[in-house]
Design a protein around this motif. Structure first.
Motif, short mmCIF file in Angstrom:
data_model
loop_
_atom_site.label_atom_id
_atom_site.label_comp_id
_atom_site.label_asym_id
_atom_site.label_seq_id
_atom_site.Cartn_x
_atom_site.Cartn_y
_atom_site.Cartn_z
N THR A 69 -18.17 9.40 22.62
CA THR A 69 -17.36 8.28 23.11
C THR A 69 -16.30 7.82 22.12
O THR A 69 -15.72 6.75 22.30
CB THR A 69 -18.26 7.08 23.48
OG1 THR A 69 -18.99 6.67 22.32
CG2 THR A 69 -19.22 7.43 24.60
N ARG A 70 -16.04 8.60 21.07
CA ARG A 70 -15.00 8.19 20.11
C ARG A 70 -14.39 9.41 19.46
O ARG A 70 -15.04 10.43 19.26
CB ARG A 70 -15.55 7.24 19.06
CG ARG A 70 -16.57 7.85 18.13
CD ARG A 70 -17.13 6.88 17.09
NE ARG A 70 -16.16 6.55 16.09
CZ ARG A 70 -15.73 5.31 15.82
NH1 ARG A 70 -16.22 4.28 16.45
NH2 ARG A 70 -14.83 5.10 14.89
N VAL A 71 -13.12 9.28 19.12
CA VAL A 71 -12.42 10.32 18.37
C VAL A 71 -11.45 9.63 17.42
O VAL A 71 -10.80 8.65 17.78
CB VAL A 71 -11.70 11.33 19.31
CG1 VAL A 71 -10.62 10.67 20.14
CG2 VAL A 71 -11.15 12.51 18.51
N SER A 72 -11.40 10.14 16.19
CA SER A 72 -10.48 9.61 15.17
C SER A 72 -9.57 10.73 14.71
O SER A 72 -10.03 11.84 14.42
CB SER A 72 -11.24 9.06 13.97
OG SER A 72 -12.04 7.96 14.34
N LEU A 73 -8.28 10.41 14.63
CA LEU A 73 -7.28 11.35 14.15
C LEU A 73 -6.52 10.71 13.01
O LEU A 73 -6.30 9.50 13.00
CB LEU A 73 -6.30 11.72 15.27
CG LEU A 73 -6.92 12.32 16.53
CD1 LEU A 73 -7.09 11.27 17.59
CD2 LEU A 73 -6.05 13.43 17.05
N THR A 74 -6.09 11.53 12.05
CA THR A 74 -5.38 10.98 10.91
C THR A 74 -4.04 11.66 10.70
O THR A 74 -3.87 12.84 11.02
CB THR A 74 -6.25 11.06 9.63
OG1 THR A 74 -5.64 10.29 8.60
CG2 THR A 74 -6.42 12.48 9.16
N LEU A 75 -3.12 10.90 10.18
CA LEU A 75 -1.77 11.35 9.85
C LEU A 75 -1.55 11.00 8.38
O LEU A 75 -1.73 9.85 7.99
CB LEU A 75 -0.75 10.61 10.73
CG LEU A 75 0.72 10.86 10.45
CD1 LEU A 75 1.11 12.26 10.90
CD2 LEU A 75 1.56 9.82 11.20
N ILE A 76 -1.20 12.00 7.58
CA ILE A 76 -1.02 11.79 6.14
C ILE A 76 0.38 12.26 5.74
O ILE A 76 0.86 13.28 6.26
CB ILE A 76 -2.10 12.54 5.34
CG1 ILE A 76 -3.49 12.01 5.73
CG2 ILE A 76 -1.87 12.41 3.84
CD1 ILE A 76 -4.64 12.79 5.13
N ASP A 77 1.00 11.53 4.84
CA ASP A 77 2.34 11.90 4.40
C ASP A 77 2.38 13.32 3.85
O ASP A 77 1.36 13.86 3.41
CB ASP A 77 2.87 10.91 3.35
CG ASP A 77 2.09 10.99 2.05
OD1 ASP A 77 2.59 11.63 1.10
OD2 ASP A 77 0.98 10.43 1.99
N THR A 78 3.57 13.90 3.89
CA THR A 78 3.81 15.23 3.35
C THR A 78 5.00 15.16 2.40
O THR A 78 5.72 14.15 2.39
CB THR A 78 4.15 16.24 4.47
OG1 THR A 78 5.39 15.83 5.08
CG2 THR A 78 3.04 16.31 5.51
N PRO A 79 5.25 16.19 1.60
CA PRO A 79 6.45 16.17 0.76
C PRO A 79 7.73 15.97 1.58
O PRO A 79 8.64 15.28 1.14
CB PRO A 79 6.42 17.54 0.07
CG PRO A 79 4.97 17.89 0.01
CD PRO A 79 4.39 17.36 1.31
N LYS A 80 7.79 16.55 2.77
CA LYS A 80 8.97 16.39 3.63
C LYS A 80 9.13 14.94 4.10
O LYS A 80 10.22 14.39 4.06
CB LYS A 80 8.86 17.33 4.83
CG LYS A 80 10.06 17.27 5.74
CD LYS A 80 9.91 18.24 6.90
CE LYS A 80 11.08 18.11 7.86
NZ LYS A 80 10.94 19.00 9.00
N SER A 81 8.03 14.32 4.53
CA SER A 81 8.13 12.93 4.99
C SER A 81 8.45 12.00 3.82
O SER A 81 9.18 11.02 3.98
CB SER A 81 6.85 12.49 5.69
OG SER A 81 5.77 12.36 4.77
N TYR A 82 7.92 12.33 2.63
CA TYR A 82 8.14 11.48 1.45
C TYR A 82 9.62 11.43 1.06
O TYR A 82 10.09 10.42 0.55
CB TYR A 82 7.29 11.98 0.28
CG TYR A 82 7.30 11.05 -0.91
CD1 TYR A 82 6.45 9.95 -0.95
CD2 TYR A 82 8.17 11.25 -1.98
CE1 TYR A 82 6.46 9.07 -2.02
CE2 TYR A 82 8.18 10.38 -3.06
CZ TYR A 82 7.33 9.29 -3.07
OH TYR A 82 7.35 8.43 -4.12
#
Length: 186
Positions: A69-82
């Motif tokens: 009943t739950r799902v977690s997703l993560t987004l982490i910076d990259t050298p391109k986004s930085y």
């Protein structure tokens, strides 16, 4: 596509953008996002709404936790986004289904040594009649209803969608904060 469900509802989350693609009632197989689903689904905007640096829709999300009943997703910076947004960040979005409610939490972490300005938004496609209240918007098409509620986000009805957003705030260096949004399906 990640799917969570209980005896009442099934929620499908697309890893591309961590967006909800389907909100389906198990009892009558009704999809709240459209009978055939919607191509766009919901959308998350971070760090800036309506801007070239909307990393939430451009960068890959990773599933970090999954249960029935739950799902977690993560987004982490990259050298391109930085290069364009000079901050080290992590955004974890969790969709948790409990009965007829979908709780959506956003955990933001600023790993930089400086204050990080950002905006955070959630967009729900809508073509139903709406009723606005304090910290709540009700969408009703006669047989089905969605209540969108939050004390963290400012809620707004647009022409073809509902937005929940936090605009231009700052997160202290080396700190984190959690924001929550609830969808009640009827």
């Amino acid at each position: 596509m990640q799917t969570i469900d209980d005896s009442l509802f099934q929620v499908s989350v697309d890893e591309n953008g961590a967006k909800v693609a389907h909100l389906i009632s198990v009892t009558d197989n009704y999809d709240y996002l459209g009978e055939e689903g919607t191509k766009e689904g919901t959308a998350i905007a971070f760090p800036v709404i309506n801007h070239d640096n909307d990393w939430a829709s451009k960068m890959p999300w990773t599933v970090v936790d999954k249960g029935d009943t739950r799902v977690s997703l993560t987004l982490i910076d990259t050298p391109k986004s930085y290069k364009k947004f000079p901050y080290h960040f992590e955004v974890m979005t969790t969709y948790a289904l409990e009965g007829n409610q979908v709780e959506i939490t956003f955990f933001l972490k600023n790993s930089s040594h400086k204050e990080m300005p950002f905006s955070l938004g959630f967009v729900l496609p809508n073509n139903w009649p709406t009723e606005e209240g304090i910290n709540k918007i009700s969408l009703n098409n006669g047989k089905h209803e969605i209540d969108v509620a939050s004390t963290d986000f400012k809620l707004n009805v647009e022409e073809d969608h509902v937005t929940a957003f936090i605009d231009e705030i700052k997160l202290e260096a080396e700190s984190s904060k959690t924001f929550a949004l609830n969808l009640t399906l009827k």
